[in-house]
Each structure stands twice: as C-alpha cells, then as structure tokens.
Scaffold this motif. Sequence first.
Motif, PDB file in Angstrom:
ATOM      1  N   GLU A 169       0.854  -1.188   0.000  1.00  0.00           N
ATOM      2  CA  GLU A 169       0.000   0.000   0.000  1.00  0.00           C
ATOM      3  C   GLU A 169       0.890   1.239   0.000  1.00  0.00           C
ATOM      4  N   PRO A 170       0.777   2.119  -1.018  1.00  0.00           N
ATOM      5  CA  PRO A 170       1.606   3.330  -1.048  1.00  0.00           C
ATOM      6  C   PRO A 170       1.363   4.192   0.192  1.00  0.00           C
ATOM      7  N   THR A 171       2.436   4.717   0.763  1.00  0.00           N
ATOM      8  CA  THR A 171       2.308   5.558   1.951  1.00  0.00           C
ATOM      9  C   THR A 171       2.713   7.000   1.693  1.00  0.00           C
ATOM     10  N   ALA A 172       3.339   7.277   0.541  1.00  0.00           N
ATOM     11  CA  ALA A 172       3.766   8.645   0.251  1.00  0.00           C
ATOM     12  C   ALA A 172       4.067   8.799  -1.227  1.00  0.00           C
ATOM     13  N   ALA A 173       4.050  10.055  -1.662  1.00  0.00           N
ATOM     14  CA  ALA A 173       4.473  10.412  -3.019  1.00  0.00           C
ATOM     15  C   ALA A 173       5.366  11.640  -2.878  1.00  0.00           C
ATOM     16  N   VAL A 174       6.434  11.695  -3.627  1.00  0.00           N
ATOM     17  CA  VAL A 174       7.350  12.834  -3.567  1.00  0.00           C
ATOM     18  C   VAL A 174       7.509  13.442  -4.957  1.00  0.00           C
ATOM     19  N   PHE A 175       7.608  14.787  -4.982  1.00  0.00           N
ATOM     20  CA  PHE A 175       7.711  15.518  -6.231  1.00  0.00           C
ATOM     21  C   PHE A 175       8.697  16.669  -6.076  1.00  0.00           C
ATOM     22  N   HIS A 176       9.236  17.122  -7.170  1.00  0.00           N
ATOM     23  CA  HIS A 176       9.996  18.366  -7.191  1.00  0.00           C
ATOM     24  C   HIS A 176       8.986  19.496  -6.961  1.00  0.00           C
ATOM     25  N   PRO A 177       9.362  20.562  -6.243  1.00  0.00           N
ATOM     26  CA  PRO A 177       8.410  21.649  -5.975  1.00  0.00           C
ATOM     27  C   PRO A 177       7.772  22.253  -7.231  1.00  0.00           C
ATOM     28  N   ASN A 178       8.507  22.361  -8.330  1.00  0.00           N
ATOM     29  CA  ASN A 178       7.924  22.918  -9.560  1.00  0.00           C
ATOM     30  C   ASN A 178       6.829  22.010 -10.114  1.00  0.00           C
ATOM     31  N   ASP A 179       7.033  20.701 -10.016  1.00  0.00           N
ATOM     32  CA  ASP A 179       6.015  19.763 -10.488  1.00  0.00           C
ATOM     33  C   ASP A 179       4.789  19.804  -9.579  1.00  0.00           C
TER      34      ASP A 179
ATOM     35  N   LEU B 294       7.744   9.996  -7.430  1.00  0.00           N
ATOM     36  CA  LEU B 294       7.943   8.658  -6.890  1.00  0.00           C
ATOM     37  C   LEU B 294       6.793   8.342  -5.944  1.00  0.00           C
ATOM     38  N   VAL B 295       6.164   7.201  -6.151  1.00  0.00           N
ATOM     39  CA  VAL B 295       5.107   6.704  -5.279  1.00  0.00           C
ATOM     40  C   VAL B 295       5.619   5.405  -4.687  1.00  0.00           C
ATOM     41  N   GLY B 296       5.398   5.211  -3.397  1.00  0.00           N
ATOM     42  CA  GLY B 296       5.867   3.962  -2.820  1.00  0.00           C
ATOM     43  C   GLY B 296       5.325   3.677  -1.441  1.00  0.00           C
ATOM     44  N   ALA B 297       5.560   2.459  -1.016  1.00  0.00           N
ATOM     45  CA  ALA B 297       5.223   2.020   0.332  1.00  0.00           C
ATOM     46  C   ALA B 297       6.462   2.241   1.197  1.00  0.00           C
ATOM     47  N   PHE B 298       6.714   3.504   1.515  1.00  0.00           N
ATOM     48  CA  PHE B 298       7.933   3.883   2.224  1.00  0.00           C
ATOM     49  C   PHE B 298       7.997   3.274   3.621  1.00  0.00           C
ATOM     50  N   ARG B 299       6.927   3.421   4.389  1.00  0.00           N
ATOM     51  CA  ARG B 299       6.958   3.015   5.795  1.00  0.00           C
ATOM     52  C   ARG B 299       7.296   1.534   5.973  1.00  0.00           C
ATOM     53  N   PRO B 300       6.619   0.602   5.289  1.00  0.00           N
ATOM     54  CA  PRO B 300       6.959  -0.792   5.573  1.00  0.00           C
ATOM     55  C   PRO B 300       8.135  -1.351   4.772  1.00  0.00           C
ATOM     56  N   HIS B 301       8.508  -0.699   3.652  1.00  0.00           N
ATOM     57  CA  HIS B 301       9.476  -1.336   2.759  1.00  0.00           C
ATOM     58  C   HIS B 301      10.749  -0.532   2.505  1.00  0.00           C
ATOM     59  N   ALA B 302      10.988   0.502   3.296  1.00  0.00           N
ATOM     60  CA  ALA B 302      12.236   1.263   3.191  1.00  0.00           C
ATOM     61  C   ALA B 302      12.564   1.802   4.582  1.00  0.00           C
ATOM     62  N   GLN B 303      13.839   2.061   4.808  1.00  0.00           N
ATOM     63  CA  GLN B 303      14.261   2.545   6.118  1.00  0.00           C
ATOM     64  C   GLN B 303      15.485   3.436   5.945  1.00  0.00           C
ATOM     65  N   ILE B 304      15.533   4.516   6.718  1.00  0.00           N
ATOM     66  CA  ILE B 304      16.696   5.406   6.704  1.00  0.00           C
ATOM     67  C   ILE B 304      17.588   5.048   7.883  1.00  0.00           C
ATOM     68  N   PHE B 305      18.872   4.879   7.599  1.00  0.00           N
ATOM     69  CA  PHE B 305      19.871   4.649   8.637  1.00  0.00           C
ATOM     70  C   PHE B 305      20.745   5.887   8.730  1.00  0.00           C
ATOM     71  N   ARG B 306      20.951   6.362   9.938  1.00  0.00           N
ATOM     72  CA  ARG B 306      21.824   7.520  10.171  1.00  0.00           C
ATOM     73  C   ARG B 306      23.234   6.998  10.354  1.00  0.00           C
ATOM     74  N   ARG B 307      24.137   7.354   9.431  1.00  0.00           N
ATOM     75  CA  ARG B 307      25.522   6.911   9.503  1.00  0.00           C
ATOM     76  C   ARG B 307      26.354   7.830  10.383  1.00  0.00           C
ATOM     77  N   GLN B 308      25.898   9.055  10.524  1.00  0.00           N
ATOM     78  CA  GLN B 308      26.631  10.045  11.310  1.00  0.00           C
ATOM     79  C   GLN B 308      25.626  11.079  11.788  1.00  0.00           C
ATOM     80  N   GLY B 309      25.831  11.614  12.982  1.00  0.00           N
ATOM     81  CA  GLY B 309      24.955  12.653  13.494  1.00  0.00           C
ATOM     82  C   GLY B 309      25.090  13.930  12.681  1.00  0.00           C
ATOM     83  N   ILE B 310      24.294  14.920  13.014  1.00  0.00           N
ATOM     84  CA  ILE B 310      24.326  16.198  12.316  1.00  0.00           C
ATOM     85  C   ILE B 310      25.588  16.960  12.710  1.00  0.00           C
TER      86      ILE B 310
END
Length: 135
Positions: free
Chosen positions: A32-42, A78-94
């Motif tokens: 189930e798609p959870t998000a869609a992302v676009f360039h601001p102009n689009d 880009l449309v996708g099921a981000f929450r269940p099928h992708a994950q961000i890993f932080r390699r280094q703090g800010i």
Amino acid sequence: DRSIQTQAKGADPTPDAVYKAMTKVRHTGEAEPTAAVFHPNDWQDIRLLRTADGMYIWGSPSESGPERIWGLDENTGLVGAFRPHAQIFRRQGITITISTEHSTYFVENKVAILAESRLALAVYRPYAFCKITGI
C-alpha cells in the motif's frame, strides 16, 4: 523483474499518472503506497490545475492544502510504500560548521552556516515503489 517500477506520464494528466503508479505499487508491488514525492515545480503544476470553468481542482487558493512534499528531480515523481518497505539509517549525526572566512564575509559581517548529516536509505522491496516520468 523485482526492481523499481516505472509509469510514464505520456498524454495523461499528472494526477492520472500518479494514480496509475499507485496501482502498480498495489498490484505488482503487493504493497500500500504511503507517500508520493515531487519536485516543488512539479507540485506547483499539480496544485494549479483548473477545470475548464477555471475552478482549481485541488482546492481554492484561500483554503489550506497539502504541502508535505520533498524534492526530487524535476519532471519525475515517486510513489511507494515507504513506511513498511524502506528505512533510513543515520551513519553520522548532524554536523554544523560556522565560518566568517568565506570570500568577504568577515568584512561584511556575514556568517556561512553548513549543516550536514550522512544517511543511507535501505529499500527492502524495490517493486513496492514506482517512478513517474515525464511530469
């Protein structure tokens, strides 16, 4: 093929192409798609769509509307099921660096601020995502 899917916009209105991408994620990606992302102009082009009578399709400018968009390459979505099928890993703090040593910044009393973080995106099911081209 179990890689990221593609949906060309072609002659479709952009919302139709987005919905077709969502259908591919649901059917082929079995997610189930959870998000869609676009360039601001689009996204601007989508928000300003009007009917033949001149009415805004996505709501009147006097009303608040969805503005939860992250940037991507222009003319692509880009449309996708981000929450269940992708994950961000932080390699280094800010890391934040402040400097007055760039060009004439010291003399002009300006400050340059650089903030950066190292992140990695893991995609566990690539076919749960669909790229929209030609927006």
